[in-house]
Design an enzyme around this catalytic site. Structure first.
Site, PDB file in Angstrom:
ATOM      1  N   THR A  89      -8.665   6.371  -1.808  1.00 40.24           N
ATOM      2  CA  THR A  89     -10.009   5.829  -2.010  1.00 40.24           C
ATOM      3  C   THR A  89     -11.046   6.900  -1.716  1.00 40.24           C
ATOM      4  O   THR A  89     -12.175   6.824  -2.212  1.00 40.24           O
ATOM      5  CB  THR A  89     -10.260   4.598  -1.113  1.00 40.24           C
TER       6      THR A  89
ATOM      7  N   LYS B 165       0.622  14.380   1.245  1.00 43.70           N
ATOM      8  CA  LYS B 165      -0.754  14.655   0.796  1.00 43.70           C
ATOM      9  C   LYS B 165      -0.986  16.150   0.573  1.00 43.70           C
ATOM     10  O   LYS B 165      -1.968  16.573   0.006  1.00 43.70           O
ATOM     11  CB  LYS B 165      -1.757  14.087   1.787  1.00 43.70           C
TER      12      LYS B 165
ATOM     13  N   LYS C  50     -14.811   8.074  -3.425  1.00 39.63           N
ATOM     14  CA  LYS C  50     -16.059   8.346  -2.697  1.00 39.63           C
ATOM     15  C   LYS C  50     -16.667   9.662  -3.160  1.00 39.63           C
ATOM     16  O   LYS C  50     -17.889   9.785  -3.320  1.00 39.63           O
ATOM     17  CB  LYS C  50     -15.804   8.345  -1.181  1.00 39.63           C
TER      18      LYS C  50
ATOM     19  N   LYS D 195      -8.567  13.474   4.767  1.00 36.49           N
ATOM     20  CA  LYS D 195      -7.654  12.329   4.729  1.00 36.49           C
ATOM     21  C   LYS D 195      -6.679  12.492   5.881  1.00 36.49           C
ATOM     22  O   LYS D 195      -6.647  13.543   6.523  1.00 36.49           O
ATOM     23  CB  LYS D 195      -6.912  12.284   3.397  1.00 36.49           C
ATOM     24  N   ARG D 196      -5.872  11.443   6.163  1.00 38.08           N
ATOM     25  CA  ARG D 196      -4.854  11.599   7.187  1.00 38.08           C
ATOM     26  C   ARG D 196      -3.935  12.770   6.826  1.00 38.08           C
ATOM     27  O   ARG D 196      -3.730  13.053   5.645  1.00 38.08           O
ATOM     28  CB  ARG D 196      -4.043  10.307   7.307  1.00 38.08           C
TER      29      ARG D 196
ATOM     30  N   HIS E 257       0.809  -1.227   0.000  1.00 38.66           N
ATOM     31  CA  HIS E 257       0.000   0.000   0.000  1.00 38.66           C
ATOM     32  C   HIS E 257       0.836   1.268   0.000  1.00 38.66           C
ATOM     33  O   HIS E 257       0.291   2.353   0.172  1.00 38.66           O
ATOM     34  CB  HIS E 257      -0.923   0.053   1.217  1.00 38.66           C
TER      35      HIS E 257
HETATM   36  C1  26Q Z   1       3.333   0.650  10.598  1.00 37.75           C
HETATM   37  C2  26Q Z   1       4.213   0.335  11.632  1.00 37.75           C
HETATM   38  C3  26Q Z   1       3.890   0.597  12.957  1.00 37.75           C
HETATM   39  C4  26Q Z   1       2.660   1.188  13.230  1.00 37.75           C
HETATM   40  C5  26Q Z   1       1.791   1.509  12.208  1.00 37.75           C
HETATM   41  C6  26Q Z   1       2.119   1.247  10.882  1.00 37.75           C
HETATM   42  C7  26Q Z   1       1.180   1.585   9.788  1.00 37.75           C
HETATM   43  C8  26Q Z   1      -0.191   1.619  10.014  1.00 37.75           C
HETATM   44  C9  26Q Z   1      -1.072   1.953   9.000  1.00 37.75           C
HETATM   45  C10 26Q Z   1       1.628   1.878   8.508  1.00 37.75           C
HETATM   46  C11 26Q Z   1       0.729   2.221   7.495  1.00 37.75           C
HETATM   47  C12 26Q Z   1      -0.635   2.261   7.734  1.00 37.75           C
HETATM   48  C13 26Q Z   1      -1.640   2.625   6.738  1.00 37.75           C
HETATM   49  C14 26Q Z   1      -1.402   2.858   5.460  1.00 37.75           C
HETATM   50  C15 26Q Z   1      -2.469   3.257   4.533  1.00 37.75           C
HETATM   51  O1  26Q Z   1      -3.595   3.495   4.913  1.00 37.75           O
HETATM   52  N1  26Q Z   1      -2.171   3.354   3.220  1.00 37.75           N
HETATM   53  C16 26Q Z   1      -3.158   3.739   2.237  1.00 37.75           C
HETATM   54  O2  26Q Z   1      -3.773   2.577   1.727  1.00 37.75           O
HETATM   55  C17 26Q Z   1      -4.855   2.894   0.867  1.00 37.75           C
HETATM   56  C18 26Q Z   1      -5.525   1.602   0.453  1.00 37.75           C
HETATM   57  O3  26Q Z   1      -4.748   0.922  -0.465  1.00 37.75           O
HETATM   58  C19 26Q Z   1      -4.370   3.694  -0.339  1.00 37.75           C
HETATM   59  O4  26Q Z   1      -5.500   4.088  -1.083  1.00 37.75           O
HETATM   60  C20 26Q Z   1      -3.595   4.931   0.105  1.00 37.75           C
HETATM   61  O5  26Q Z   1      -3.024   5.568  -1.011  1.00 37.75           O
HETATM   62  C21 26Q Z   1      -2.510   4.532   1.100  1.00 37.75           C
HETATM   63  O6  26Q Z   1      -1.873   5.689   1.632  1.00 37.75           O
END
Ligand code: 26Q
Length: 791
Positions: free
Chosen positions: A630, A528, A634, A522-523, A334
């Site tokens: 995503t 971003k 929406k 978004k986050r 991702h």
């Molecule tokens: C990693 C290590 C320790 C703690 C947390 C994490 C962690 C947690 C969540 C790393 C990444 C995430 C989330 C990533 C994420 O949401 N990525 C998004 O995924 C979407 C679905 O595929 C994409 O549409 C987005 O572009 C992408 O940013």
């Protein structure tokens, strides 16, 4: 007995039995719980039958440390077509269904896109009768709640279960033990039923809670050591206490390793038990009946765990076990951001999970041998190793230990092949696939925009588009009907009024519902580029001040999103936007013409109010950085044009809806790649009209960051960089002028209401590719090899 009488009786039964009350005198929380349980009770038999048809054949298990589910009641009522009945029952006692639905708190077991994608996939799989089961963690606390104090983000705990958790069914008999070198815990499963739309199939999301084996030490207690007597319990149970925020800088990583191994190990034990029940004791055919999708690297420890179980507990040889693992697992990537790819210190793994670490070493050696046989250059082998300088690379483990890897949008997959995972693509081209993300049209249109859904249904004389979004293309004739466009615009106005009211009630800010709503939710992350958007708002503000006559189109900019608690710059960006909002919203000179609001605690439910009400969808990440996005889909599904860069799924959105119906701007990946080394943001700072003025507000005393140093730090990162980073790595300054150009363009098109409406509807009609039904069907066909099985 009528359907509504039946459901009424069930609701009353629950109220009698568990709350000592009835529909006439119950509180909203009690009614919410009772309606939920009554609905759930209706589905047990269908769930049992679904198990029967599914588990005879091949099943996919979707492993994800995040499932961002949001609320369940509204969605389930829609999917089961029980909306009208329940409304009727509640109206009978002067209650409104909306008010009861509002009681429910979001199940926020996820950070953002990745977790929400998992939730949309479950909805789609059930709707398409696909045998897919989710496995994850039942967190006591989901993603933190966001508040603002003086414009600063402050985090609070998330008490998602404080109104009860009627959708979770504890399945005590299926609990299993999970062993670490220093700790053994019980994993207790809770099932959530995933009810497909227009089908009797019920899929399951199984979430594990960790429970201490030894609750409490009586001897210690008797000796007077009260705190000590609880220690074992606390240590065992904090594994599922809280969701990790997306923040790779986070310390306390041992707990994260425990979380990952905890849910993966419990899930594999559960799957093997089920396999034996349906297919007998011989696990040789495991991959014939089991596919496991790894949602990012977070559950990748499943690969050595399965091998461990096969070798140590089922007496299989190492090579056969590895071969079975490879056929079973597939991995979704991702992100291309190097810092987000998970890496763990070998000594940590060796200490907590010594046998798993041994198996990782075996895999690493086999990988290196295999690559040498393929005559891969030694330099490439070194960056592909699973173990490098005492660090385990989880992505390498996933790539070697599985049969497929996929990106989540066309551009993203291309970048993985050419750049991030280039040597892997060279050695194993057959493993690479693209699966462009999607969203559930049930939640993201029917549930959140009933009015628009009804308009579509009446035009198509059927609701079947909700299960087959390609039918939207049949709306093409409506595109030239004036009536249809007008009805669309009326609905958009209504959704904007509803949002304005909600924002007034929740944020205390008045916005003009007739203004153009430009929304970025978004986050918060530098890539971003919320900062780019904020700087433009400031520029518009200064120009309005200079020349109050210039503008005919009133605009409202809306932001929403959380910053990881340890991400200092992202928190600075939030504070900056809140300060700008303060300035603008309190200035009589621009009242009604320009306003800005940062909504607090953006989550799934807030999204359901924002997407339908948007005039413009802001998707302005630095080209090449957003894997897919995503939220962009929406907005599109709710008939909103995008102002965006050539990045992630934006590219495919424009491919479908046409560049003429969207506002695309900014540098592209190739250009950025070629200029990166020589890029000097100061050229833009001094030469782009208005840019210096807005950037300088960070340091000239316009705003006050209360001596946190946040603003100076952002300013320096844009213009000077620091010893570990070049200046403006996300090209905010470079793209500023072009962003301003397209926003101005959109503003002038917006004045022609009918033309605007036509653009909106063109986007809606072209959105069918972005149904997660399509995405899930592709995974089933190309990666999992599973087929629909209907009850
Ligand atoms: C990693 C290590 C320790 C703690 C947390 C994490 C962690 C947690 C969540 C790393 C990444 C995430 C989330 C990533 C994420 O949401 N990525 C998004 O995924 C979407 C679905 O595929 C994409 O549409 C987005 O572009 C992408 O940013």
């Amino acid at each position: 007995m009528g359907k509504s009488k039946n459901i009424e009786r069930k609701i009353n039964d629950v109220l009698n039995m568990f709350y000592g009350t009835d529909l006439k005198s119950a509180s909203a929380i009690e009614v919410y719980n009772a309606v939920s349980k009554a609905v759930l009770g209706e589905k047990y038999e269908d769930k049992r039958r679904s198990d029967e048809v599914y588990f005879k054949g091949k099943v996919t298990y979707y492993f994800s440390i995040e499932f961002l589910m949001g609320r369940a009641l509204g969605n389930n009522l829609i999917n089961l077509a029980l909306n009208d009945e329940v409304k009727k029952v509640l109206n009978g006692v002067d209650l409104k269904l909306e008010d009861v639905e509002e009681v429910e708190l979001d199940a926020a077991f996820g950070n953002g896109g990745l977790g929400r994608l998992a939730a949309c996939f479950l909805d789609s799989a059930a709707t398409q009768n696909m045998p897919v089961m989710g496995y994850g963690i039942k967190y006591e606390e989901g993603l933190f709640k966001q508040e603002f104090k003086n414009g600063f983000q402050v985090e609070e705990g998330d008490n998602w279960n404080s109104v009860g958790e009627p959708w979770q069914i504890k399945v005590e008999k299926d609990q299993v033990e999970v062993k670490f070198s220093d700790l053994t815990v019980n994993a207790v499963p809770y099932d959530m039923y995933i009810m497909g739309y227009g089908t009797r199939n019920v899929n399951v999301l199984r979430l594990w809670e960790s429970k201490a084996l030894k609750k409490f030490d009586f001897n210690m207690f008797n000796e007077g050591c009260f705190d000590e007597s609880m220690k074992g319990k606390v240590k065992g149970e904090h594994i599922s206490r809280v969701l990790y925020p997306n923040d790779s800088r986070e310390e306390g990583r041992i707990l994260r390793i425990r979380q990952e191994y905890f849910f993966v190990s419990a899930s594999l034990k559960d799957i093997i038990k089920r396999y034996i029940k349906y297919h007998g004791n011989d696990l040789k055919e495991f991959s014939k009946y089991v596919a496991i999708q790894l949602n990012d690297t977070h559950p990748v420890v499943a690969i050595p765990e399965l091998i461990r179980i096969l070798v140590d507990e089922r007496n299989m040889d190492m090579d056969t076990s590895i071969a079975i693992a490879k056929e079973t697992f597939a991995y979704t990537n991702h992100t291309i951001m190097a810092e987000a790819l998970e890496k763990w210190e070998c000594y940590l793994y060796g200490k907590l999970l010594p046998r798993i670490y041994q198996i990782i070493e075996v895999l690493n050696n086999k990988l290196v041998m295999e690559l040498r046989e393929k005559e891969v250059p030694e330099a490439d082998i070194n960056i592909m190793r699973i173990i490098q300088n005492g660090i385990i690379h989880m992505a390498s483990l996933a790539l070697y230990g599985g049969h497929a890897v996929n990106g989540v949008a066309k551009l993203h997959t291309k970048i993985l092949k050419e750049d991030t995972l280039r040597p892997w693509y060279g050695a194993y081209p057959e493993k690479f696939q693209n699966k462009t993300n999607g969203i559930s049209p049930r939640r993201w249109l029917k549930l959140c925009n009933e009015e628009l859904a009804e308009l579509i249904t009446s035009q198509l004389h059927s609701e079947s588009w909700l299960r087959d979004l390609s039918l939207l293309s049949e709306l093409k004739p409506a595109l030239i009907e004036e009536d249809f466009i007008k009805s669309f615009l009326t609905i958009k106005d209504k959704k904007k009024q509803q949002l304005a009211k909600y924002i007034y009630e929740n944020e205390g800010v008045t916005i003009n519902p007739k203004s153009m709503f430009i929304i970025q939710v978004k986050r918060i992350h530098e890539y971003k580029r919320q900062l780019l958007n904020a700087l433009l708002v400031l520029d518009i503000y200064f120009k309005l001040k200079e020349n109050p006559q210039i503008d005919a189109t009133p605009m409202t900019f809306i932001f929403g999103g959380k910053a990881a608690p340890g991400y200092f710059r992202a928190k600075g960006i939030i504070k900056f936007i809140n300060d700008i909002a303060n300035l603008i919203n309190n200035d009589e000179d621009v009242k009604g013409k320009l306003s800005l609001v940062f909504v607090k605690n953006y989550n799934v439910s807030y999204g359901e109010r924002l997407f339908p009400a948007a005039d413009l969808s802001v998707q302005i990440s630095t080209a090449g950085k957003e894997a897919s996005g995503t939220g962009n889909m929406k907005f599109m599904l709710n008939g909103t044009p995008t102002v965006g860069t050539f990045d992630g799924a934006n590219i495919e959105i424009v491919e479908e809806a046409g560049e003429e119906n969207n506002f695309i701007f900014g540098a592209r990946v190739e250009e950025l790649r070629s200029i990166a080394a020589s890029y000097n943001p100061q050229n833009y700072y001094y030469n782009v009209e208005g840019l210096k003025r807005v950037i300088d507000t960070l340091i000239d005393g316009t705003f006050n960051d209360e001596n946190t140093g946040m603003y100076r730090e952002i300013y320096n990162s844009l213009l000077y960089g620091c010893d570990w980073q070049r200046p403006d790595v996300y090209f905010v300054l470079k793209d500023f002028e072009d962003y301003r150009r397209v926003i101005n363009e959109s503003k002038s098109v917006y004045q022609d209401k009918f033309k605007w409406g036509t653009m909106c509807v063109s986007n809606l009609i072209a959105s069918s590719k972005f149904s997660s039904d399509r995405t899930v069907i592709e995974y089933c066909r190309d990666i999992w090899g599973v087929e629909p099985a209907q009850v």
